[in-house]
Enzyme design. Structure first.
Site, PDB file in Angstrom:
ATOM      1  N   GLU A   1       0.823  -1.218   0.000  1.00  0.00           N
ATOM      2  CA  GLU A   1       0.000   0.000   0.000  1.00  0.00           C
ATOM      3  C   GLU A   1       0.852   1.261   0.000  1.00  0.00           C
ATOM      4  O   GLU A   1       0.507   2.248  -0.640  1.00  0.00           O
ATOM      5  CB  GLU A   1      -0.971   0.008   1.187  1.00  0.00           C
ATOM      6  CG  GLU A   1      -1.914  -1.195   1.242  1.00  0.00           C
ATOM      7  CD  GLU A   1      -2.646  -1.472  -0.051  1.00  0.00           C
ATOM      8  OE1 GLU A   1      -3.065  -0.515  -0.721  1.00  0.00           O
ATOM      9  OE2 GLU A   1      -2.793  -2.666  -0.398  1.00  0.00           O
TER      10      GLU A   1
ATOM     11  N   HIS B   1       2.027   2.117  -3.409  1.00  0.00           N
ATOM     12  CA  HIS B   1       0.968   2.727  -4.220  1.00  0.00           C
ATOM     13  C   HIS B   1       0.918   4.243  -4.070  1.00  0.00           C
ATOM     14  O   HIS B   1       0.362   4.920  -4.929  1.00  0.00           O
ATOM     15  CB  HIS B   1      -0.397   2.180  -3.810  1.00  0.00           C
ATOM     16  CG  HIS B   1      -0.795   0.923  -4.523  1.00  0.00           C
ATOM     17  ND1 HIS B   1      -0.614   0.732  -5.869  1.00  0.00           N
ATOM     18  CD2 HIS B   1      -1.402  -0.195  -4.069  1.00  0.00           C
ATOM     19  CE1 HIS B   1      -1.088  -0.464  -6.215  1.00  0.00           C
ATOM     20  NE2 HIS B   1      -1.566  -1.050  -5.138  1.00  0.00           N
TER      21      HIS B   1
HETATM   22 ZN    ZN Z   1      -2.648  -2.760  -4.887  1.00  0.00          ZN
END
Ligand code: ZN
Length: 1031
Positions: A429, A432
């Site tokens: 995450e 990202h």
């Molecule tokens: Zn992802």
């Protein structure tokens, strides 16, 4: 006239709303503000009706002339009508459309809302979004004011809205691109002809009297009401229990296409804009969003709090997020001043369960900033741990949301695999925030551009945190490469870049091909380029496209540029198109040259599309168009790749350094240095490439001899790779069944975790095929024979108090190997392993102290439940209810599925689906695990078919869960009878289940075929294993 054609009552999908909530959802909020609005409307309405009476005669003629056209158009826009229109209606529609086109060329005939994509005539620049959130009745009302730039002259503003009840719509002209307000009379108000929803495309349409002009700015204002959903989509609610009191929270999940369920917006990733959000709610709650709170005030007499959040940078709608909850938090700060907070249930925060994730997030922000050489963009990053979420986590910019099991860590009871999984979700995450939030794929067909990167960096980032884990060099192979090659070796696979048009297709792109194949291709590319150039290319890519979108060609261009800067002229786009626009992967066959004319230091290398099953392969050769996207032209009849093949040669004591050969043709000849009869060849060094390698049988024999005599000459990664390739090549019919069995005969010499892990994965695959056959014990005895020595040598972990709270420090490799061996020993029936597990369980029951080491608890619980009587099942069931540690809860629940007693299994299945004793997101897990239990297989398969309607209604939209479920209850089916049952099921109920059912069918057909073609040979080898040479 035509003021509001929408009928939101009909379009709201009430599927997720249980009866309990249905009533409260319909009740609209009654606030003072609302009373005033209603009052004003009444007065206004009265005045209007008098005015209407006066002028009604005058306009009657005009109205009667235009009435027919209007009502017809309204019908088109109204919800629920589009589908039910009869053929008469549609011919009338076509007729009138033709008339309009021919006679007036009316733009309205174009009807841009009928396209699945937004028309692009206007672009949003900024959203001012104000929401009032009513946690007492789970509704919210909102006003959005969108600053628009007109690109092409149009009378239509088409945007997305789904399940929203739109009240008012107005449009004003804002002036030129500089944003100068218009001073025209009327304050720039544009007259709205009509506005309506078009549910088929989840769109909302505003039709104006006059055209919007290019290069000018406008403002669209919409006010709306909606329910806070019970489904885990859009703006939804969730609950937890604190001190026996049920508490609620409401949070968003907008990816991929659910922002439109929370506010009207241009809900495609390309329409990036800035957002200013204001949230009003009861002061007992806290609210969070992507940005920090800029100002906060107690507003009306109800004592509501209103939080205004700072303006976001340019971003896609699906990354906007907010939450209303009464969580508490812990916080830390990075050196560059970014505040990181972890929000969770107050009891989880006070127990310190969030501290680990907070700690690694701080280190990871630093790591990524160094690696990408691009700073984290926002002043803060909140991590929110929620009890329910459709995915493991969601990377909303500055407010990433995680399901509790993937972020809360109770160090004393968590296994290292739980910790590893959690770590990787966090690493994913955080990655990202750059690959996704900052640079966003242009469109969903290339979702792998963000998911592949984030998945690849899970391994790179975890290596940064724990260098000894060797994730990218080792664990990546078994968990990503081997895993996805199973799926991508099926003819029902698809290219990683998939064409996506309809909203319903978008969920389907989030699959293992996007994540795992994406990561494997990126890893292959990084290895071809070398890390410094790869890093330089990524930096350039991020800087060039930050706060904007990018397509795969943008990435290839930047990476090619980086290569050229070092004088290496490789067209990365041309190479990678082969891998991204074609499905599947090749098997590379390397043979020592047998020709009399050529010297022996030549090798022949050929490539072929790897597919499970000879029949499938010959069928597919003539079916090329289905295998690759239309954008790639190839003249040959089956697929070909540009393969970066690394090769080395070796003999008993040494291995040469690797060299890179590009394989572009179907068959090529290459010179390879000195070889004699005892020299073996090894391809795909350290398994950096996304393909399988096969050899002539003589070379397999030499490799197997090498592994038996001195395995260390071959790298850990290649030892695991040889095992995986051999088992899969045999399964697909490229190799005799005895080769992989002979190969794992070296395992007693193996001291590293990874080859054991690769073997164990392959053996469990076979186990599913074999465990209901008569000769099964031949197989399990052979496995136990390989396992015994190393298992006894490694023993069981001790539960020394020194380990507690310190699981980061223990030797991960040793622990994992020990765990793997115990798992193999116990599940294939080692008596000593069984006795040990039973002793642990008995001790726990009699002392009521759990002294089982956390790392092997799942194995011990499962073994105990399967071997011991019903009281143990009840004991575990009781513990499942009483524990509050999320990791422990999960493995206790899974252990309950290990029972031999089908009555208990049935009871568990029924309880999970019909009561709230089992958390909703764990129900699928229960069914899958019952299917993994040989005693539960028939039951799970039967139960799945009986309850399919219920399951599909509840989880159908969460396709990841759904496809896991389908593969979990079908992958072990292997008789003609079961194949027919599956076909019947697909025919009667399988419509709309996505690609999971065709894939399941292909796997089961493969299972049946393997039994027909290879089982005899397999057991024959086991009855008389030749030793030590190949049979
Ligand atoms: Zn992802």
């Amino acid at each position: 006239m035509g003021l509001n054609d929408s009928s939101p009552g009909a379009m709201r999908n009430g599927r997720g709303l249980s009866d309990q909530w249905a009533e409260s959802v319909v009740v609209r909020p009654r606030t003072t503000e609302r009373h005033i609005t209603v009052h004003k409307r009444l007065v206004l309405g009265f005045a209007l009706s008098i005015l209407t009476l006066i002028i009604v005669t005058a306009v009657a003629v005009v109205l009667s002339v235009r009435f027919e056209e209007c009502s017809e158009q309204n019908g088109e826009g109204a919800a629920g009508e589009s589908g039910s229109r009869g053929s008469g209606g549609s011919s009338r529609l076509n007729g009138s459309k033709g008339e309009r086109n021919g006679e007036r060329g009316d733009e309205e005939a174009v009807q841009p809302w009928r396209n699945s994509r937004l028309p692009g005539s206007v672009r949003p620049r900024h959203y001012d979004l104000r929401l009032a959130v009513y946690m007492d009745n789970f509704t919210f009302s909102g006003e959005v004011s969108i600053e628009l730039e007109c690109i092409n002259a149009t009378r239509f503003i088409v945007l997305h809205a789904d399940r929203l009840e739109v009240d008012r719509v107005s449009v004003t002209a804002e002036g030129g691109p500089g944003g100068r307000p218009s001073n025209r009379p009327g304050g720039g108000v544009m007259r709205v002809h009509r506005h309506f929803s078009f549910p088929a495309n989840q769109m909302y349409v505003v039709v104006l009297h006059r055209e919007l002009k290019p290069m000018r700015l406008y403002r669209l204002n919409v006010s709306f009401d909606a329910a806070i959903e019970d489904e885990l989509l859009g703006f939804f609610r969730s609950s937890y229990t604190l001190q026996r009191e049920k508490r609620y929270l409401a949070v968003t999940q907008f990816s991929p296409i659910h922002a439109r369920k929370a506010f009207p917006c241009f809900d495609e990733p390309f329409y990036k804009a800035t957002f200013s959000l204001t949230l009003g709610h009861d002061p007992q709650y806290t609210s969070l969003s992507n940005m920090p709170v800029e100002s906060s005030s107690l507003e009306d007499e109800d004592g509501w709090v209103t939080n205004r959040f700072a303006r976001t940078p340019r971003m896609s709608t699906y990354y906007l997020a907010w939450a209303v909850c009464n969580f508490t938090y812990r916080e830390t700060q990075t050196d560059s001043g970014v505040t990181i907070r972890l929000y969770a249930r107050p009891d989880a925060i006070s127990s310190g369960a969030g501290d680990y994730a907070l700690h690694i997030t701080k280190r990871l922000l630093g790591f990524y900033q160094d690696y990408f050489k691009v700073q984290y963009s926002l002043p803060k990053l909140d991590l929110l741990a929620v009890p329910k979420h459709p995915y493991a986590a969601m990377e909303n910019w500055g407010l990433s949301v995680f399901v509790e099991q993937k972020i809360l860590l109770d160090a004393e009871v968590s296994s290292s695999s739980y910790q590893m999984e959690l770590t990787m979700v966090v690493v994913h995450e955080i990655c990202h925030q750059w690959f996704g939030d900052l640079v966003t794929p242009m469109w969903w067909e290339d979702v792998w551009l963000k998911e592949g990167f984030a998945h690849f960096f899970e391994y790179v980032g975890t290596d940064f945190l724990f260098p000894k884990w060797n994730m990218e060099k080792q664990r990546f192979l078994t968990d990503v490469l081997h895993e996805v090659m199973l799926v991508d070796g099926l003819s029902s696979s698809h290219p990683i870049s998939q064409e996506v048009e309809q909203a319903t297709d978008i969920n389907r792109v989030f699959d293992w091909i996007a994540y795992k194949k994406g990561a494997a291709l990126i890893r292959m590319l990084a290895n071809v380029m070398g890390q410094p150039l790869f890093q330089r290319g990524l930096n350039d890519y991020l800087l060039s496209h930050m706060y904007s979108n990018a397509a795969r060609d943008d990435l290839w261009n930047k990476l090619s540029q980086a290569m050229r800067s070092e004088g290496r002229d490789i067209d990365i786009g041309e190479m990678m198109d082969r891998w991204t626009l074609q499905m599947g992967y090749p098997v590379i066959t390397i043979t020592k040259n047998q020709s009399e004319q050529l010297p022996t230091h030549y090798i022949t290398v050929s490539q072929e599309h790897f597919l499970y099953g000879e029949e499938v392969r010959s069928n597919n050769r003539f079916n090329r168009s289905r295998l690759q996207g239309p954008k790639l032209n190839s003249t040959s009849h089956s697929l070909q790749w540009q393969v970066p093949l690394t090769v080395a040669v070796g003999n008993t004591s040494t291995m040469s350094s690797e060299r890179l050969i590009w394989i572009n043709n179907r068959t090529e000849m290459h010179r390879i240095g000195q070889m004699d009869d005892s020299t073996w060849l090894l391809g795909n060094i350290n398994q950096t490439g996304y393909f399988r390698v096969n050899y002539d049988l003589q070379n397999w024999k030499l490799l197997i001899q090498q592994l038996h005599h001195n395995p260390e000459i071959i790298s850990v990664g290649n030892r695991a790779g040889l095992i995986d390739d051999a088992f899969n090549l045999a399964r697909a019919g490229y190799l005799p069944q005895g080769v992989p069995l002979q190969l794992i005969g070296y395992l007693p010499e193996e001291t590293s975790f990874l080859p054991w892990h690769a073997a164990s994965r392959a053996l469990y695959q076979l186990d599913k095929l074999l465990d209901r056959t008569e000769e099964y014990s031949l197989f399990s005895d052979y496995v136990l024979k390989q396992v015994a020595a190393r298992y006894h040598q490694m023993g069981w972990p001790t539960n020394s108090p020194g380990n507690e709270g310190n699981i980061l420090q223990v030797s991960y490799q040793t622990e994992e190997l020990q765990r793997e061996l115990i798992m193999l020993a116990c599940s294939f029936g080692n008596k000593q392993c069984h006795r040990q597990a039973v002793a642990y369980i008995s001790d726990w029951i009699s002392s009521n102290k759990n002294r089982i080491p956390p790392n092997i608890r799942d194995i011990v619980y499962c073994t105990g439940v399967s071997l011991m009587d019903e009281d143990v099942w009840e004991f575990i069931w009781m513990k499942f209810h009483s524990t509050s540690a999320v990791s422990e809860k999960k493995i206790l629940l899974e252990a309950l599925t290990c029972s031999d007693n089908t009555f208990l299994l049935n009871r568990l299945l029924n309880l999970s689906l019909t009561s709230d004793l089992v958390p909703e997101q764990d129900v699928i897990d229960v069914i899958i695990h019952v299917g993994r239990n040989p005693q539960g297989r028939n039951l799970a398969w039967k139960y799945f078919r009986e309850k399919w309607d219920v399951l599909n209604a509840r989880y159908g939209e969460a396709l990841f869960m759904n496809s896991n479920l389908i593969s979990g209850v079908t992958e072990f089916l292997n008789t003609e009878k079961e194949l027919n049952e599956l076909k019947e099921f697909i025919q009667s109920s399988g419509v709309g289940a996505g690609p999971a059912l065709p894939r399941a069918l292909e796997i089961v057909e493969g299972n049946v075929r393997w039994h027909r073609l290879h089982r005899r040979q397999f057991y024959q080898w086991l009855r008389k294993p030749p030793s030590p040479a190949l049979g």
